[in-house]
Scaffold this motif. Structure first.
Motif, PDB file in Angstrom:
ATOM      1  N   TYR A 173     -10.059  -1.998   6.938  1.00 60.29           N
ATOM      2  CA  TYR A 173      -8.843  -2.095   6.177  1.00 60.29           C
ATOM      3  C   TYR A 173      -8.758  -1.983   4.890  1.00 60.29           C
ATOM      4  CZ  TYR A 173      -5.162  -4.725   3.900  1.00 60.29           C
ATOM      5  OH  TYR A 173      -4.202  -5.073   3.122  1.00 60.29           O
ATOM      6  N   SER A 174      -9.766  -2.346   3.940  1.00 58.40           N
ATOM      7  CA  SER A 174      -9.968  -2.075   2.591  1.00 58.40           C
ATOM      8  C   SER A 174     -10.152  -0.653   2.461  1.00 58.40           C
ATOM      9  CB  SER A 174     -11.251  -2.946   1.913  1.00 58.40           C
ATOM     10  OG  SER A 174     -11.603  -4.036   2.862  1.00 58.40           O
ATOM     11  N   ASP A 175     -10.912  -0.118   3.176  1.00 59.69           N
ATOM     12  CA  ASP A 175     -11.114   1.324   3.038  1.00 59.69           C
ATOM     13  C   ASP A 175      -9.807   2.077   3.065  1.00 59.69           C
ATOM     14  OD1 ASP A 175     -14.353   2.017   4.572  1.00 59.69           O
ATOM     15  OD2 ASP A 175     -13.723   1.530   2.579  1.00 59.69           O
ATOM     16  N   LEU A 176      -8.871   1.727   4.067  1.00 59.03           N
ATOM     17  CA  LEU A 176      -7.721   2.368   4.100  1.00 59.03           C
ATOM     18  C   LEU A 176      -6.889   2.246   3.016  1.00 59.03           C
ATOM     19  CD1 LEU A 176      -6.998   1.569   7.907  1.00 59.03           C
ATOM     20  CD2 LEU A 176      -7.239   3.861   6.819  1.00 59.03           C
ATOM     21  N   VAL A 177      -6.940   0.883   2.614  1.00 58.32           N
ATOM     22  CA  VAL A 177      -5.820   0.570   1.443  1.00 58.32           C
ATOM     23  C   VAL A 177      -6.528   1.320   0.110  1.00 58.32           C
ATOM     24  CG1 VAL A 177      -5.241  -1.310  -0.351  1.00 58.32           C
ATOM     25  CG2 VAL A 177      -5.387  -1.700   2.100  1.00 58.32           C
ATOM     26  N   GLU A 178      -7.893   1.461   0.193  1.00 59.38           N
ATOM     27  CA  GLU A 178      -8.216   2.154  -1.168  1.00 59.38           C
ATOM     28  C   GLU A 178      -8.051   3.566  -0.772  1.00 59.38           C
ATOM     29  OE1 GLU A 178     -12.203   0.138  -2.027  1.00 59.38           O
ATOM     30  OE2 GLU A 178     -12.669   2.124  -2.982  1.00 59.38           O
ATOM     31  N   ASP A 179      -7.896   4.095   0.192  1.00 58.75           N
ATOM     32  CA  ASP A 179      -7.719   5.391   0.272  1.00 58.75           C
ATOM     33  C   ASP A 179      -6.014   5.516  -0.295  1.00 58.75           C
ATOM     34  OD1 ASP A 179      -9.464   6.863   3.304  1.00 58.75           O
ATOM     35  OD2 ASP A 179      -9.673   6.525   1.065  1.00 58.75           O
ATOM     36  N   ALA A 180      -5.267   4.757   0.271  1.00 57.57           N
ATOM     37  CA  ALA A 180      -3.816   4.914  -0.095  1.00 57.57           C
ATOM     38  C   ALA A 180      -3.796   4.750  -1.887  1.00 57.57           C
ATOM     39  CB  ALA A 180      -3.189   3.690   0.502  1.00 57.57           C
ATOM     40  N   ILE A 187     -12.611   7.919  13.357  1.00 58.35           N
ATOM     41  CA  ILE A 187     -12.112   9.181  13.075  1.00 58.35           C
ATOM     42  C   ILE A 187     -11.974  10.277  14.258  1.00 58.35           C
ATOM     43  CG2 ILE A 187     -13.048  11.251  11.800  1.00 58.35           C
ATOM     44  CD1 ILE A 187     -14.284   9.325   9.854  1.00 58.35           C
ATOM     45  N   GLU A 188     -12.846  10.105  15.049  1.00 61.28           N
ATOM     46  CA  GLU A 188     -13.035  10.969  16.169  1.00 61.28           C
ATOM     47  C   GLU A 188     -11.916  10.918  17.000  1.00 61.28           C
ATOM     48  OE1 GLU A 188     -16.375  10.339  18.498  1.00 61.28           O
ATOM     49  OE2 GLU A 188     -17.680  11.532  16.977  1.00 61.28           O
ATOM     50  N   MET A 189     -11.273   9.647  17.526  1.00 64.47           N
ATOM     51  CA  MET A 189     -10.398   9.457  18.185  1.00 64.47           C
ATOM     52  C   MET A 189      -8.800   9.762  17.378  1.00 64.47           C
ATOM     53  SD  MET A 189     -11.489   6.651  20.658  1.00 64.47           S
ATOM     54  CE  MET A 189     -10.221   7.154  21.653  1.00 64.47           C
ATOM     55  N   GLY A 190      -9.039  10.004  16.110  1.00 68.47           N
ATOM     56  CA  GLY A 190      -7.791   9.913  15.026  1.00 68.47           C
ATOM     57  C   GLY A 190      -7.201   8.718  14.981  1.00 68.47           C
ATOM     58  N   GLU A 191      -7.703   7.698  15.209  1.00 70.73           N
ATOM     59  CA  GLU A 191      -7.108   6.279  14.969  1.00 70.73           C
ATOM     60  C   GLU A 191      -7.141   6.205  13.622  1.00 70.73           C
ATOM     61  OE1 GLU A 191      -5.706   4.660  17.392  1.00 70.73           O
ATOM     62  OE2 GLU A 191      -5.101   3.079  16.111  1.00 70.73           O
ATOM     63  N   ARG A 192      -7.906   6.471  12.808  1.00 67.65           N
ATOM     64  CA  ARG A 192      -8.110   6.409  11.479  1.00 67.65           C
ATOM     65  C   ARG A 192      -6.951   7.151  10.579  1.00 67.65           C
ATOM     66  NH1 ARG A 192     -10.886   7.223   6.147  1.00 67.65           N
ATOM     67  NH2 ARG A 192     -11.084   5.218   5.701  1.00 67.65           N
ATOM     68  N   GLU A 193      -6.591   8.524  11.213  1.00 65.21           N
ATOM     69  CA  GLU A 193      -5.423   9.204  10.657  1.00 65.21           C
ATOM     70  C   GLU A 193      -4.373   8.459  10.847  1.00 65.21           C
ATOM     71  OE1 GLU A 193      -7.377  11.484   8.455  1.00 65.21           O
ATOM     72  OE2 GLU A 193      -5.204  11.538   8.643  1.00 65.21           O
ATOM     73  N   ARG A 194      -4.283   7.845  12.123  1.00 64.82           N
ATOM     74  CA  ARG A 194      -2.838   7.113  12.574  1.00 64.82           C
ATOM     75  C   ARG A 194      -2.739   5.922  11.655  1.00 64.82           C
ATOM     76  NH1 ARG A 194      -3.710   9.338  17.806  1.00 64.82           N
ATOM     77  NH2 ARG A 194      -5.246   7.607  18.361  1.00 64.82           N
ATOM     78  N   LEU A 195      -3.840   4.917  11.520  1.00 63.44           N
ATOM     79  CA  LEU A 195      -3.806   3.798  10.784  1.00 63.44           C
ATOM     80  C   LEU A 195      -3.548   4.139   9.109  1.00 63.44           C
ATOM     81  CD1 LEU A 195      -6.988   2.057  12.354  1.00 63.44           C
ATOM     82  CD2 LEU A 195      -4.541   1.300  12.561  1.00 63.44           C
ATOM     83  N   ARG A 197       0.492   3.972   5.006  1.00 60.72           N
ATOM     84  CA  ARG A 197       1.299   4.849   3.971  1.00 60.72           C
ATOM     85  C   ARG A 197       2.676   4.402   4.253  1.00 60.72           C
ATOM     86  NH1 ARG A 197       3.109   9.600   2.782  1.00 60.72           N
ATOM     87  NH2 ARG A 197       2.455  10.300   0.600  1.00 60.72           N
ATOM     88  N   ALA A 198       3.322   4.476   5.239  1.00 60.64           N
ATOM     89  CA  ALA A 198       4.489   4.337   5.685  1.00 60.64           C
ATOM     90  C   ALA A 198       5.141   2.923   5.264  1.00 60.64           C
ATOM     91  CB  ALA A 198       4.942   4.657   7.191  1.00 60.64           C
ATOM     92  N   LYS A 199       4.220   2.123   5.549  1.00 62.52           N
ATOM     93  CA  LYS A 199       4.664   0.626   5.241  1.00 62.52           C
ATOM     94  C   LYS A 199       4.558   0.253   3.952  1.00 62.52           C
ATOM     95  CE  LYS A 199       4.030  -1.571   9.492  1.00 62.52           C
ATOM     96  NZ  LYS A 199       5.505  -2.065   9.905  1.00 62.52           N
ATOM     97  N   LEU A 200       3.593   0.828   3.075  1.00 58.32           N
ATOM     98  CA  LEU A 200       3.733   0.603   1.515  1.00 58.32           C
ATOM     99  C   LEU A 200       4.786   1.174   1.158  1.00 58.32           C
ATOM    100  CD1 LEU A 200      -0.240   0.998   1.134  1.00 58.32           C
ATOM    101  CD2 LEU A 200       1.167  -1.136   1.248  1.00 58.32           C
ATOM    102  N   ILE A 201       5.094   2.255   1.526  1.00 57.62           N
ATOM    103  CA  ILE A 201       6.567   2.958   0.707  1.00 57.62           C
ATOM    104  C   ILE A 201       7.465   2.104   1.025  1.00 57.62           C
ATOM    105  CG2 ILE A 201       7.933   4.823   0.762  1.00 57.62           C
ATOM    106  CD1 ILE A 201       5.606   6.520   1.176  1.00 57.62           C
ATOM    107  N   GLU A 202       7.640   1.761   2.291  1.00 60.97           N
ATOM    108  CA  GLU A 202       8.955   0.946   2.745  1.00 60.97           C
ATOM    109  C   GLU A 202       8.942  -0.284   2.127  1.00 60.97           C
ATOM    110  OE1 GLU A 202       9.269   1.145   7.155  1.00 60.97           O
ATOM    111  OE2 GLU A 202       9.452  -1.004   6.751  1.00 60.97           O
TER     112      GLU A 202
END
Lengths: 132, 371
Positions: free
Chosen positions: B24-31, A53-61, A66-71
């Motif tokens: 990864y699962s956390d992220l997917v669940e968030d989505a 979270i601190e490094m912002g990596e989580r947001e980027r991920l 999100r983008a990939k899932l929409i795509e």
């Protein structure tokens, strides 16, 4: 977070917590250290999450996912599922919990492999970079 | 707790992998959660189902797949078989042909006037002499006196001999022209020219007084256009006359030449130059057609199809070989025989290709004393 516990059986033969039940290199010296390891591991997780979270990596991920899932159309598939849930339950009465419960498990399963692999790769890279 | 406490040795690969999977699962669940919230809000706000139509309307706009009908259900050639009655001539006309028919029937519109003019022109050609072309369109454009002179220029307007009106009205006369010259003299015929070999001198003379007559290199036929046809120069015409009728017989009328006489290079140059002057140089003095000044300006230019350029081209028949100095005075030379050297160029230069300048042959020059 899920946390696989070793069965008591395995404790005798493979006292480490790799979760696979076979002998592995890492063996705690005593039973006590297992708990320490567990707690250490959970601490590790917490720390890693924090770092993400601190490094912002989580947001980027998150954005990447999100983008990939929409795509790939995952989002539309899930929306269709939501529609069905709504039609089932009726528009007026549907709640968030209904939707979540009805949709999330399928949603997890519907993520395409390529997306999953890419994300895992990035996470691993991050861990490798920052876990020492 | 610092990360340094957690060394990698404390975690093996599988643990790391598990950790990654967890993240990864956390992220997917968030989505998923995000999507659910969005959908729920849309449902409650009432715009979730907006992009769908109800069943009834869907049926109304369904794609139609019947024969004879397009996908909207409309018949596309509905009016094809319908017939309308023309108010003018009271005939029954097909719908798609109604508008053009009406145009011609009422005599309005572009095409009908064009056709009418063509008919008039062709009837003039067949029945009257050339001097009676009063109805010609460009009657006022020329200064020529289209009197009764035999040598009067043929007053055909300088229209494109390839235009459809020509061929249309006169197609049936094509076959007669080649052998029977006299009655067909006034008929326009671009598709088959006149072959000069078959004609006697009288015929030739009569042709040459009314028509351009320049022999085409390709077809060996004489050009049937008017004396002012833009495809050939006066020099060419003169040369043809000399060639066909003899050196003294080249008398082209109306040599209204305003050449600026700066000398000329050669008979070939003469013809080139006179052709080039036709291109539109406005300072051509009424003297010999040769003008090296014009040639230097325009020596490589092509000849456009300019119709009327009365101020240009010389129609004199002068020249012979020999050089002219630049700055020679303007002269009007009429009807003298051209040198023999020009006759050899008659056939060669009737084609319109570009020709390089040829060197001047030091032939006998009539005008040596004029230099």
């Amino acid at each position: 977070m899920s946390f696989k516990m070793q069965s008591s059986e395995n404790m005798v033969y493979s006292p480490c917590f790799c979760g696979e039940g076979k002998r592995c290199a890492e063996r705690p010296a005593t039973n006590n250290s297992r708990e320490t390891n567990i707690s250490r591991e959970s601490q590790m997780r917490a720390a890693i999450n924090q770092k993400l979270i601190e490094m912002g990596e989580r947001e980027r991920l998150k954005e990447l996912l999100r983008a990939k899932l929409i795509e790939c159309g995952w989002r539309d598939q899930l929306k269709a599922l939501c529609k069905e849930v709504i039609k089932e339950k009726g528009i007026e009465n549907v709640t968030v919990e209904d939707l979540v419960a009805g949709v999330t498990p399928k949603g997890r399963a519907l993520v395409p492999d390529s997306v999953k692999k890419e994300l895992l790769q990035r996470i691993r890279a991050f861990l490798a970079q920052h876990s020492t | 707790m610092k990360m340094e406490d957690m060394s990698l040795s404390g975690l093996d690969n599988t643990k790391l992998e598990a950790l990654a999977h967890d993240v990864y699962s956390d992220l997917v669940e968030d989505a998923c959660l995000g999507l659910c919230f969005e959908v729920h809000r849309a449902v409650k706000q009432g715009y979730f189902f907006l992009d769908e139509t109800d069943q009834e309307s869907m049926k109304d706009f369904e794609i139609v797949d019947q024969p004879g009908v397009d996908i909207f259900g409309q018949v596309y050639n509905q009016w094809k078989n319908k017939e309308c009655v023309c108010p003018n001539c009271s005939r029954s006309i097909a719908a798609s042909r109604f508008a053009p028919h009406l145009e011609k029937c009422l005599g309005m519109g572009r095409n009908s006037s064009r056709i009418a003019n063509r008919r008039i022109a062709s009837s003039n050609n067949t029945s009257k002499s050339e001097s009676d072309q009063e109805d010609n369109d460009d009657i006022n454009d020329n200064d020529w006196s289209y009197g009764s002179e035999k040598k009067a220029k043929k007053r055909k307007s300088e229209k494109n001999p390839n235009s459809p009106r020509r061929s249309k009205s006169l197609k049936h006369k094509n076959g007669e022209l080649s052998s029977n010259v006299n009655p067909d003299l006034y008929k326009y015929n671009y598709s088959s020219g006149i072959s000069y070999e078959t004609l006697g001198p009288e015929d030739l003379r009569s042709i040459l007084t009314t028509q351009c007559g320049v022999v085409s290199e390709h077809t060996k036929k004489m050009c049937t256009r008017s004396q002012r046809c833009p495809q050939h120069t006066d020099e060419q015409r003169r040369a043809v006359r000399v060639f066909l009728l003899g050196p003294s017989a080249s008398m082209l009328p109306d040599s209204e030449t305003m050449l600026e006489n700066d000398g000329y290079d050669a008979p070939d140059g003469q013809l080139i130059m006179s052709r080039l002057q036709w291109d539109g140089s406005s300072d051509i003095s009424p003297s010999d057609s040769a003008s090296s000044k014009a040639s230097t300006n325009n020596s490589e230019s092509k000849r456009p199809k300019k119709k009327k350029n009365p101020s240009t081209l010389t129609l004199t028949t002068t020249g012979g070989g020999g050089e002219r100095d630049k700055g020679q005075e303007r002269e009007r030379v009429v009807g003298s025989g051209s040198g023999s050297s020009s006759s050899q160029n008659a056939l060669g230069l009737s084609s319109r290709k570009k020709r390089p300048k040829l060197p001047v042959p030091p032939g006998p020059s009539i005008y040596d004393d004029l230099n």
